[in-house]
Design a protein around this motif. Sequence first.
Motif, short mmCIF file in Angstrom:
data_model
loop_
_atom_site.label_atom_id
_atom_site.label_comp_id
_atom_site.label_asym_id
_atom_site.label_seq_id
_atom_site.Cartn_x
_atom_site.Cartn_y
_atom_site.Cartn_z
N PRO A 505 0.81 -1.23 0.00
CA PRO A 505 0.00 0.00 0.00
C PRO A 505 0.85 1.28 0.00
O PRO A 505 0.42 2.30 -0.54
CB PRO A 505 -0.82 -0.12 1.29
CG PRO A 505 -0.10 -1.11 2.13
CD PRO A 505 0.55 -2.06 1.18
N ILE A 506 2.05 1.22 0.59
CA ILE A 506 2.94 2.39 0.55
C ILE A 506 3.36 2.66 -0.88
O ILE A 506 3.33 3.80 -1.35
CB ILE A 506 4.17 2.16 1.45
CG1 ILE A 506 3.75 1.84 2.88
CG2 ILE A 506 5.09 3.38 1.41
CD1 ILE A 506 4.91 1.44 3.78
N MET A 507 3.77 1.59 -1.59
CA MET A 507 4.18 1.76 -2.98
C MET A 507 3.00 2.19 -3.85
O MET A 507 3.18 2.95 -4.81
CB MET A 507 4.78 0.46 -3.51
CG MET A 507 6.06 0.02 -2.81
SD MET A 507 7.35 1.31 -2.74
CE MET A 507 7.65 1.60 -4.49
N ILE A 574 -4.15 -0.74 5.85
CA ILE A 574 -4.11 0.31 6.88
C ILE A 574 -2.84 0.20 7.70
O ILE A 574 -2.16 1.20 7.97
CB ILE A 574 -5.36 0.21 7.78
CG1 ILE A 574 -6.62 0.61 6.98
CG2 ILE A 574 -5.21 1.10 9.01
CD1 ILE A 574 -7.91 0.32 7.70
N ILE A 575 -2.49 -1.01 8.11
CA ILE A 575 -1.29 -1.22 8.93
C ILE A 575 -0.05 -0.76 8.17
O ILE A 575 0.82 -0.07 8.72
CB ILE A 575 -1.17 -2.71 9.33
CG1 ILE A 575 -2.30 -3.09 10.29
CG2 ILE A 575 0.19 -2.98 9.98
CD1 ILE A 575 -2.38 -4.57 10.58
N GLY A 576 0.04 -1.13 6.89
CA GLY A 576 1.20 -0.73 6.10
C GLY A 576 1.32 0.78 5.99
O GLY A 576 2.43 1.34 6.10
N MET A 577 0.20 1.48 5.78
CA MET A 577 0.25 2.94 5.64
C MET A 577 0.61 3.62 6.96
O MET A 577 1.47 4.50 7.01
CB MET A 577 -1.10 3.46 5.15
CG MET A 577 -1.47 3.03 3.75
SD MET A 577 -3.10 3.71 3.29
CE MET A 577 -3.45 2.79 1.80
N VAL A 578 -0.06 3.21 8.04
CA VAL A 578 0.15 3.85 9.34
C VAL A 578 1.58 3.64 9.83
O VAL A 578 2.18 4.53 10.45
CB VAL A 578 -0.87 3.33 10.37
CG1 VAL A 578 -0.55 3.85 11.77
CG2 VAL A 578 -2.29 3.75 9.98
N LEU A 579 2.14 2.47 9.54
CA LEU A 579 3.50 2.16 9.98
C LEU A 579 4.54 2.45 8.88
O LEU A 579 5.63 1.87 8.89
CB LEU A 579 3.59 0.68 10.39
CG LEU A 579 2.72 0.25 11.58
CD1 LEU A 579 2.92 -1.23 11.86
CD2 LEU A 579 3.06 1.08 12.82
#
Length: 737
Positions: A505-507, A574-579
């Motif tokens: 999700p970050i990428m 969500i976890i990937g974005m928040v972290l």
Amino acid sequence: MMQETPNSCEPGMPNEHRAEMPAQDLHHFSAAQVRQPINRSAVRSLSWRRILVLGGALVISALAINEMRAVLGIGGLTPLEYMVLILFALTFCWITVAFTGAIAGFFSVLARSNKEVQWSDEPITTRTAVLMPTYNEDPARLFAGLEAMARQVVEAGGQGHFDWCIISDTTDADMARKEEQAVMLMRENIGDKVNIYYRRRRQNIARKSGNVEDFCVRWGSLYDHLLVLDADSLMSGRVMVEMARRMQQNPDLGLLQTIPRLINGTTLVARLQQFAGRVYGPIVGSGLSWWTQKEGNFWGHNAIIRTKAFMQSAGLPKLPGKPPFGGHILSHDFVEAALLRRSGWSVEIADDLNESYEESPPSIIDLAVRDRRWCQGNLQHSRVIGGKRLHWVSRMHIMTGIMSYLSSPLWLMLIISGLLLALQYQFVRPEYFPQGYSLFPTWPLMDPERALRLFVVTMGILFGPKVLGLISFLWDKKSRSEAGGFLKVLISFIVEMIVSALIAPIMMLIHSGAVTSIVLGQDSGWNPQRRDDGRIPWIELWHRHRWHVIGGMILAISSYVISLDVLAWLSPAIIGMVLAVPLSSWTGSNKIGQVIKRWGILKIPEEAQLPPIWQEMEQALATYEQQLIQTPSLIDIASDKSWFNIHMQLMDRYESREAGDVEAIDATAAIKIADAHSIEQAVSFLNAKEQARVQNTPALMQALAGLPRVDSPRLNAPQHEQTSQEGQRLLTLLHNL
């Protein structure tokens, strides 16, 4: 203490043998311009392979899209549901081609698992220029790799048939001097066995593609083939010799591309990429090779090209308008392959030649920097894909490149549309009889059983290539053992899946941001790629990822407001974005990467037994790093006759200018040199860009060398005499530029 001056004073490049490399017209091309093949079967592909792969993908996509329509279509489709259906169709079709291609690659890899590569022993009668383009890269690593490859080529029987050409676009003055010293060191080490040439351009016109084109126009006609590398490329000598032999055996072959394997990953994200490339990559690459056949692709490096075909057929046009969509084509490789195929040359992928390597970016930030440049280049292809008489498979390659970045904003839009749809199902009251005399109300409904079934199918299509890659890798007993055995490979597979799912999700947001910035007209620029260290300060990481974190928090809150079920479904993203900040730091850490390596996680066979070419490169690297510590300064070169002569020999030929056409940087450098009373003072006047230009301009270097050192008696001359001499020197210098 400065290294002893080498005695060799060979020229930087051979005598020029100029030839034309005309820019190709994307809008006009006739059948009469297509060459007649020497062997028609050598340029024909099997249609049934395309039917299996692409036809299979089409059938799966049609069934899935119809199923999605049925999921959403109870009681009729609302405008929002139509949008979700369209976005689903675009993103699903994108992954099905990869899935069916991976199936073909899976069986291709298994069929070849017990067979040895068929190495040719035909005598080489052609000449190949090995091109190493470089742009502010580490000279020690670059030349150590070149020397290792050159030695192996000689051992493999290629002596006298390969010339080694470093074509530099380096703009850093210190780095350029290191390159020159490394050239002399390589000549000293192996110059009695191979020809080693060096050229640094004054202006970086059209970046890498322009660098290669400049070589082709001036020296390309001296060679039958060009073997193009990147700064981090490494290939075994026998593979390089085998590629030249295959080009020699097939006169209709225009380009032969290997599938490089990623090695030397030191950080977690680099190790993730090299594990994925080693385990899943072979079936993806072999599948692509299997169905594209003569309409393969070019990835810009670790490939060999027929020079005549390239110069006659693949000259890149300059796109109308300004960057990012206009100007020089950044992602030149896909376009060059398409132009070669258009002219009747075959383009093939040699998926059986495995001793071809490269390195990967060490952090998420470095991935983002590289992908921003690639994204702009691939989106530029939207102005190329409609080119006259391009082969339809070439258009597919180009579309694949475009979709590799457009898919991210499409996925993001699908997530947002899905949230809005869930919000509609949760809170919007049914609209009774909206169209007047209707017997039934319009309800926003969804079939949950079909939705679950479709989700399972989608996950199977998405992760199928990884599972097939894992099976084929475990099937190979030698590879499985060298990677740590069945259990370690399985653990590595799970780790790769989890961490990649968090990074994805970050990428997605990074690529979406890149696409948005390009659409808004922002150019990417040209920054050198970091290779080994992914450490970035936390404050910079927060600056880079702040919107990703904020986006994750907004997504979490929105999902929670709708329902806990939606929150659970979107929790991985969500976890990937928040972290994003700690993930970016941890995955780019050499320390964590070394811990993972010690545990044997994400291990690849090449780590158990380093390829011989890598061992030779590391041995040479120690020597180059030690020698380049003592690189002479600009002052040393200007004041030492031996170093000055070597530098002038390696300097690129200077094109004479038109009267009145003076570049500002040349003029300011000339004035500063004329103002100075010593070499030291002149160098202190020059900024970094001016020093780099002086080093590459004969008249400026000669003027600098004509000044005395600090301890010269000339500094004590009367002031009026110095002023008169400086004025005359300035006029002469400006005239000579």
